[in-house]
Design an enzyme around this catalytic site. Structure first.
Site, PDB file in Angstrom:
ATOM      1  N   HIS A  82       0.849  -1.191   0.000  1.00  0.00           N
ATOM      2  CA  HIS A  82       0.000   0.000   0.000  1.00  0.00           C
ATOM      3  C   HIS A  82       0.880   1.234   0.000  1.00  0.00           C
ATOM      4  O   HIS A  82       1.809   1.337   0.800  1.00  0.00           O
ATOM      5  CB  HIS A  82      -0.910   0.035   1.231  1.00  0.00           C
ATOM      6  CG  HIS A  82      -1.750   1.277   1.276  1.00  0.00           C
ATOM      7  ND1 HIS A  82      -2.927   1.388   0.566  1.00  0.00           N
ATOM      8  CD2 HIS A  82      -1.558   2.460   1.887  1.00  0.00           C
ATOM      9  CE1 HIS A  82      -3.419   2.600   0.762  1.00  0.00           C
ATOM     10  NE2 HIS A  82      -2.615   3.267   1.561  1.00  0.00           N
ATOM     11  N   ASP A 161     -15.164   2.321   8.132  1.00  0.00           N
ATOM     12  CA  ASP A 161     -14.091   3.169   7.612  1.00  0.00           C
ATOM     13  C   ASP A 161     -14.569   3.994   6.425  1.00  0.00           C
ATOM     14  O   ASP A 161     -14.239   5.166   6.298  1.00  0.00           O
ATOM     15  CB  ASP A 161     -12.897   2.317   7.194  1.00  0.00           C
ATOM     16  CG  ASP A 161     -11.844   3.176   6.505  1.00  0.00           C
ATOM     17  OD1 ASP A 161     -11.252   4.021   7.193  1.00  0.00           O
ATOM     18  OD2 ASP A 161     -11.647   3.039   5.287  1.00  0.00           O
ATOM     19  N   ARG A 168     -14.546  12.491   7.555  1.00  0.00           N
ATOM     20  CA  ARG A 168     -13.306  13.206   7.853  1.00  0.00           C
ATOM     21  C   ARG A 168     -12.943  14.151   6.709  1.00  0.00           C
ATOM     22  O   ARG A 168     -12.421  15.242   6.935  1.00  0.00           O
ATOM     23  CB  ARG A 168     -12.170  12.204   8.087  1.00  0.00           C
ATOM     24  CG  ARG A 168     -12.279  11.492   9.438  1.00  0.00           C
ATOM     25  CD  ARG A 168     -11.363  10.282   9.503  1.00  0.00           C
ATOM     26  NE  ARG A 168     -10.002  10.647   9.190  1.00  0.00           N
ATOM     27  CZ  ARG A 168      -9.124   9.835   8.591  1.00  0.00           C
ATOM     28  NH1 ARG A 168      -9.472   8.610   8.230  1.00  0.00           N
ATOM     29  NH2 ARG A 168      -7.905  10.253   8.342  1.00  0.00           N
ATOM     30  N   SER A 183      -7.425   3.651   9.264  1.00  0.00           N
ATOM     31  CA  SER A 183      -8.200   3.574   8.023  1.00  0.00           C
ATOM     32  C   SER A 183      -7.502   2.664   7.017  1.00  0.00           C
ATOM     33  O   SER A 183      -8.100   1.739   6.461  1.00  0.00           O
ATOM     34  CB  SER A 183      -8.380   4.986   7.444  1.00  0.00           C
ATOM     35  OG  SER A 183      -8.960   4.927   6.165  1.00  0.00           O
ATOM     36  N   LYS A 187      -8.606  -1.611   6.141  1.00  0.00           N
ATOM     37  CA  LYS A 187      -8.928  -2.123   4.804  1.00  0.00           C
ATOM     38  C   LYS A 187      -7.964  -3.234   4.396  1.00  0.00           C
ATOM     39  O   LYS A 187      -8.361  -4.238   3.819  1.00  0.00           O
ATOM     40  CB  LYS A 187      -8.891  -0.972   3.786  1.00  0.00           C
ATOM     41  CG  LYS A 187     -10.181  -0.151   3.812  1.00  0.00           C
ATOM     42  CD  LYS A 187     -10.130   1.043   2.872  1.00  0.00           C
ATOM     43  CE  LYS A 187      -9.162   2.084   3.410  1.00  0.00           C
ATOM     44  NZ  LYS A 187      -9.289   3.398   2.769  1.00  0.00           N
TER      45      LYS A 187
END
Lengths: 422, 422
Positions: A82, A161, A168, A183, A187
């Site tokens: 990620h 989330d 947010r 967050s 995921k």
């Protein structure tokens, strides 16, 4: 339990109990905590922080708000990467095929771009026919046939989330390390990957502008991974200048295909191989050589299978923009600076990105950088080529490039890989 | 302008510009800033504070969100009092008539109780026929005929504050001195009074538990008054024990009428006279003697005119509760403590107060304190009498009285008037 008590506890600098966290996330997902209550809680978390135990529990509660995927039916280990997002960051495109070609499976749920940072799904969608949405069964099929899959997260994954992220975004509560970390990690853990490599970008084009902030985020995410039994390692990497030469959607796909063909810009190749080695090591395959997969064409084979399996035509010509405009070097000398943020905003304004979630992006829009910081340029040579579907987009893009590059002087750049946290 | 920019500015410890404040309050009133955005801003204000200039502008913007009343048609000076709320605080009831009898006009917009503190309108509504809602023209008529009026604020007065107050109530953002001060002062300034005396309560039964907090709130409000050209003075007064002997609605009206008749508990009389002198001085009438107005019956005359003008019958018997229960002294000795909060919560649980804005209150419910801290009691003598419409309310009320009183030991009490801030 009562929403106001939970808000007050965090507001007054206290530590939320596991029971408060579980209740708050569940109640928010069900709508029993109102949006205005959660935004007050998010602001209190942003300003007063969370302990490691709180972050771990918060992440766990968000995972449990939805389904958790399972790839145990595969005959090979899974690993994923990620990136916190940057300018020209197309690394997933060559990386997932490289890692799959070396024997690990890559089940990547990815996102779309917002603001000046690009999104992997937006880039892949510039390939004619390619579709981002897959069912879980389709995802498993692509993983089996190609070894790697990159697709959109379904709505059943960490719905808490999803809701909190949207909130947010409009309440000034994005910039909280515990909330960002939980967050991302909720995921990735729900995605079911067996190991995870985080690419935490540092610099003007990244979410984290300084190595200090980036390190804190990386450490928080690595700790969450550890607390959930997910092997996680993080690299801090440079995002003070764009990654590679292409910034946009189709132009980044084209550059990724060059890398898969054994060419491409050296920084993209280097980061792809570094991350691939980390992913393979995390998957228990430390001896595989990702460079070989680029050289022998096996990564390209995976790419073609992966794109084809999701309806894309890997041989179709990529869309190109109608208008181009070239910025030339105003002087001769060393290109000492090419600011990632300036280039990212310019590409965004050209149409490569979106300002709101619902907006479409232009596949052809973007920027090609003809020189990288540290290289010598000659007055009048092309420096940047801007691509847009519509020439009215050029002036604002050019504006954001003003002051974004500098010729002469000594470059002061981050090393491509700044640090490693595990 | 953008809501997120305003939120971020305060979140990051900055000072909001006048333009940002004006825009935020106006946009919130119009619905262009969403509830979840305002709650994030309120939390950021609670945690990061506001400067004196910011508070003044925030108050000004809330005033300008609605109408501003004007009493210049009257032939006498106006002055008002606002209490931050307490247990047994019926002072407005004798005070407004006393001040009016001495020559000033008192245009008081008042509120209802929430939680353990009582509301002046709830108390007055226990008088058969009396109604709280008046048009502006009716308000002026009552002021002209009686010299004092106590009624509910119309929806046109500081609508931004009305909306924000309801939001803060459910988002854990009530306890912010800048937000409390601007909420109170915006309503009082919009009300159009020519001078203002603040009664800031200190102690367990008050919103502000310590003199330090209360002083900060008082100073903030006095500064707002000064910044808006409103003569404002604040007294810090004791709310560690109930004020007077009666806590509830009808029971407090009865006690107020005793004071107007020249009797009543000494602390209620003393505080009424102290506040009356401050109000008269603030209205430019420092030589009038409020004690005389109690003695000669002129204050009672005003009371009767005021109640009658709003549909009430000053001679009608007040409602009483069906059930009573007496708590007797468990020992002989000095009553060293009678906790305002414990008694307030007990009265609330008996039905005198409400937990939600929409709930009705019981007129007859409440508590009579037969002894005050410092007095000597004999074992077995009545200490407290509880009144409720429904006996099922008694056990929970008795629970909140456990530990709320103490016999033996030396009382450690605030003086009735702790400090004066101007």
């Amino acid at each position: 339990m009562d929403a106001i008590d939970v808000i007050r506890a965090k507001r007054d600098g206290g530590t939320l109990t596991p029971g408060q966290i579980d209740w708050a996330i569940d109640a928010y997902t069900r709508g029993a905590i109102a949006e205005e209550q959660m935004s007050a809680l998010a602001m209190a978390i942003l300003l007063n922080g969370m302990t490691r135990l709180e972050v771990a529990r918060w992440t766990e509660a968000m995972i449990r708000s939805g389904e958790r995927m399972d790839w145990s039916a595969l005959d090979r280990p899974t690993t994923d990467k990620h990136s916190t997002g940057g300018v020209g960051d197309k690394i997933t495109l060559p990386l997932a095929p490289v890692v799959a070609a070396c024997g690990a499976a890559v089940p990547q749920l990815s996102g779309r771009g917002l603001g000046h940072t690009g999104g992997t799904l937006d880039k892949l969608e510039s390939i004619p026919g390619w579709r981002a949405s897959l069912s879980n069964a389709e995802m498993l099929d692509v993983l089996r046939s190609a070894g790697a899959v990159v697709c959109a997260a379904g709505s059943g994954l960490a719905p808490a989330d999803r809701k909190l992220y949207a909130l947010r975004d409009v309440t000034g509560t994005v910039e909280s390390i515990p909330l960002i970390a939980s967050s991302i990690m909720s995921k990735k853990i729900a995605e079911g990957t067996g190991a995870l490599v985080l690419d935490v970008k540092v610099g003007s084009g990244a979410f984290m502008k300084t190595a200090g902030n980036a390190r804190e985020l990386a450490e928080t995410m690595v700790a969450i991974g550890a607390d959930h039994g997910l092997r996680t390692v993080a690299l801090l990497t440079a995002m003070d200048r764009p990654l590679g030469n292409a910034v946009g959607n189709a132009v980044e796909v084209a550059e990724s295909v060059e890398v898969l063909a054994g060419g491409g810009p050296s920084d993209v190749v280097e980061l792809t191989l570094t991350l691939a080695r980390e992913m393979l090591a995390s998957a228990g395959l430390p001896d595989r050589d990702p460079a070989e997969a680029l050289k022998d064409g096996s990564a390209m084979d995976v790419w073609r299978r992966m794109i084809t399996a999701q309806g894309g035509d890997p041989d179709a010509p990529l869309p190109s923009a109608r208008e181009t405009h070239t910025v030339t070097a105003p002087a001769s000398g060393v290109l000492s600076r090419l600011d990632a943020y300036g280039v990212g905003v310019a590409a965004w304004r050209l149409g490569a990105g979106r300002a709101r979630k619902e907006e479409p992006v232009s596949s052809g829009a973007g920027i090609i950088c003809h020189a990288k910081p540290g290289e010598t340029v000659t007055k009048g040579q092309p420096l940047l080529t801007l691509h847009a579907d519509d020439e009215t987009r050029l002036p604002r893009a050019l504006e954001s490039l003003e002051g974004a590059y500098e010729i002469g002087g000594t470059p002061s750049l981050h090393p491509l890989v700044i640090d490693r946290i595990s």
